[in-house]
Write an enzyme that holds these catalytic residues in place. Structure first.
Site, PDB file in Angstrom:
ATOM      1  CG  MET A 102      -1.978  -0.944   1.315  1.00 27.55           C
ATOM      2  SD  MET A 102      -3.232  -0.458   0.117  1.00 27.55           S
ATOM      3  CE  MET A 102      -3.995  -2.054  -0.141  1.00 27.55           C
ATOM      4  CG  HIS A 103       2.930   2.892  -3.135  1.00 26.71           C
ATOM      5  ND1 HIS A 103       2.527   1.749  -3.772  1.00 26.71           N
ATOM      6  CD2 HIS A 103       3.234   3.782  -4.124  1.00 26.71           C
ATOM      7  CE1 HIS A 103       2.597   1.929  -5.076  1.00 26.71           C
ATOM      8  NE2 HIS A 103       3.003   3.153  -5.327  1.00 26.71           N
ATOM      9  NE  ARG A 104      -1.201   3.702  -6.970  1.00 22.22           N
ATOM     10  CZ  ARG A 104      -0.273   3.914  -7.894  1.00 22.22           C
ATOM     11  NH1 ARG A 104       0.145   5.145  -8.127  1.00 22.22           N
ATOM     12  NH2 ARG A 104       0.234   2.949  -8.577  1.00 22.22           N
TER      13      ARG A 104
END
Ligand code: UD1
Length: 366
Positions: free
Chosen positions: A210-212
């Site tokens: 998860m990095h957005r």
């Protein structure tokens, strides 16, 4: 331009962020085989050893000829440093062609500088569209495609997107997917048992990334996401290598306050894909991982309202989910036996790099 001039004027590759390295490796290899003179400029957008150097080593990428060291910052600050640094490099090196990859800030900066210096631009991974301008990458994609002389498209609908935006379709070349070239070239190295043993992972697990910005930049959203990830961890152990963006918010929200959650540092390419290959399912907001799971036949739940890669849904294992849909979708994915997708996207066959090199060499000798 004749062959001798190609040797004198280099092809410059601009690489900045983790996914760029994976896409560039097969293109650089194929151009090397074609005898092209090449220069690699690393912008330094990603700079941690685990976000950058390990990829160069594992993928056999040449040592960058220069690293601009732009580092992190706001979009304006980072892009401004990129523009200034790249203008100096392009001016002194007078490239025959600048090749840019994907949709990151290094990609748009390089395309803009090259176009203004009248240097031809080739865009690898052109034509992808999420139609969501709240994603910084969507803005980068649209603008880079307007500035490009060669648009290398990974998926057939990309050609239509370019045409709809007035891009001359003669510039578009459907060549397949270089990220999949890299995956297929390294298949023998993805040893899931070794990665499990070295990271203390259970036999059966869900892998998450998860990095957005939309998922991790706000503490409130990150906290809500962590609640749903804990719901997944109630079903099966959840392994999550944490990207530096979002680490603070996810950890502050108690990501590892669940005995089923295994938080890892970012992994190198080989270990990461080995971990994906061994996963019962993947939960992600990454672009590339939607494609990699499609080829590996691992169910993929993409926590986003849209995707620029719809072919991973129609031909692959991908499914878009909201936060609320994540746990029920994970339950269903864990019950399913997806296996290798029956239909692979056209031309995702490991030969995109050579196709790209062929078009480029023709373009340069014309
Ligand atoms: C960038 C791309 C995104 C891509 C992602 C892959 C843009 C606009 N976004 O996002 O499309 O999916 O790369 O990883 O270009 N940081 C470190 N070490 C690093 C790199 C970053 O600590 O080596 C931290 C910094 O605090 C930085 C933050 O991560 O502020 C974000 O880095 P940045 O390069 O701005 O964008 P990404 O989120 O990595």
């Amino acid at each position: 331009m004749n062959r001798r001039e190609i040797v004198l004027a280099p092809i410059v590759h601009v690489l900045g962020a983790r996914p760029n390295f994976v896409k560039a490796a097969p293109v650089i290899d194929a151009l090397r085989a074609a005898g092209a003179e090449q220069v690699v400029i690393h912008t330094g957008q990603h700079y941690d050893e685990r976000m950058s150097e390990i990829f160069f080593t594992e993928l056999g990428l040449p040592e960058p000829d220069v690293n601009l060291g732009v580092g992190s910052g706001s979009h304006a600050a980072q892009t401004a440093s990129l523009l200034v640094g790249l203008e100096e490099e392009f001016t002194s090196r007078s490239p025959a062609l600048v090749i840019v990859y994907g949709d990151v800030n290094s990609t748009i900066a390089a395309a803009l500088v090259a176009a203004k210096l009248h240097i031809p631009v080739a865009h690898v991974e052109a034509g992808l569209r999420s139609f969501d301008n709240t994603m910084p990458e969507e803005i980068n994609r649209r603008l880079v495609d307007q500035l490009s002389d060669l648009a290398f498209v990974t998926s057939p609908e990309g050609v239509g997107h370019l045409a709809n935006e007035g891009v001359d379709v003669d510039k578009a070349h459907l060549v397949g997917n270089p990220m999949i070239d890299t995956l297929l070239a390294n298949l023998d190295k993805f040893d899931t048992d070794r990665v499990r043993a070295e990271n203390g992972l259970p036999d059966r697990y869900v892998l998450a990334t998860m990095h957005r910005p939309a998922n991790v930049d706000s503490p409130e959203t990150a906290a809500a996401l962590v609640g749903h990830l804990h719901g997944v961890a109630d079903l099966a152990p959840l392994v999550i290598p944490v990207h530096p963006r979002g680490r603070a918010n996810l950890m502050a929200a108690g990501l590892d306050d669940h005995e089923g959650v295994h938080v890892l540092e970012p992994l190198g390419y080989i270990d990461f894909i080995a971990a994906v290959r061994g996963a019962a399912a993947v939960v992600t907001d990454s672009g590339g991982l939607q494609e990699e799971t499609t080829i590996l036949g691992v169910p993929c739940l993409t926590v986003r309202p849209n995707t620029e890669r719809p072919i991973t849904i129609t031909h692959g294992t991908n499914r878009l989910v909201t936060f609320e849909e994540l746990v029920p979708a994970a339950r269903k994915a864990l019950e399913s036996q997806v296996g290798e997708s029956a239909r692979k996207p056209p031309l995702w066959d490991g030969q995109a790099g050579p196709r790209i090199a062929e078009v480029i060499m023709e373009f340069l000798v014309d």
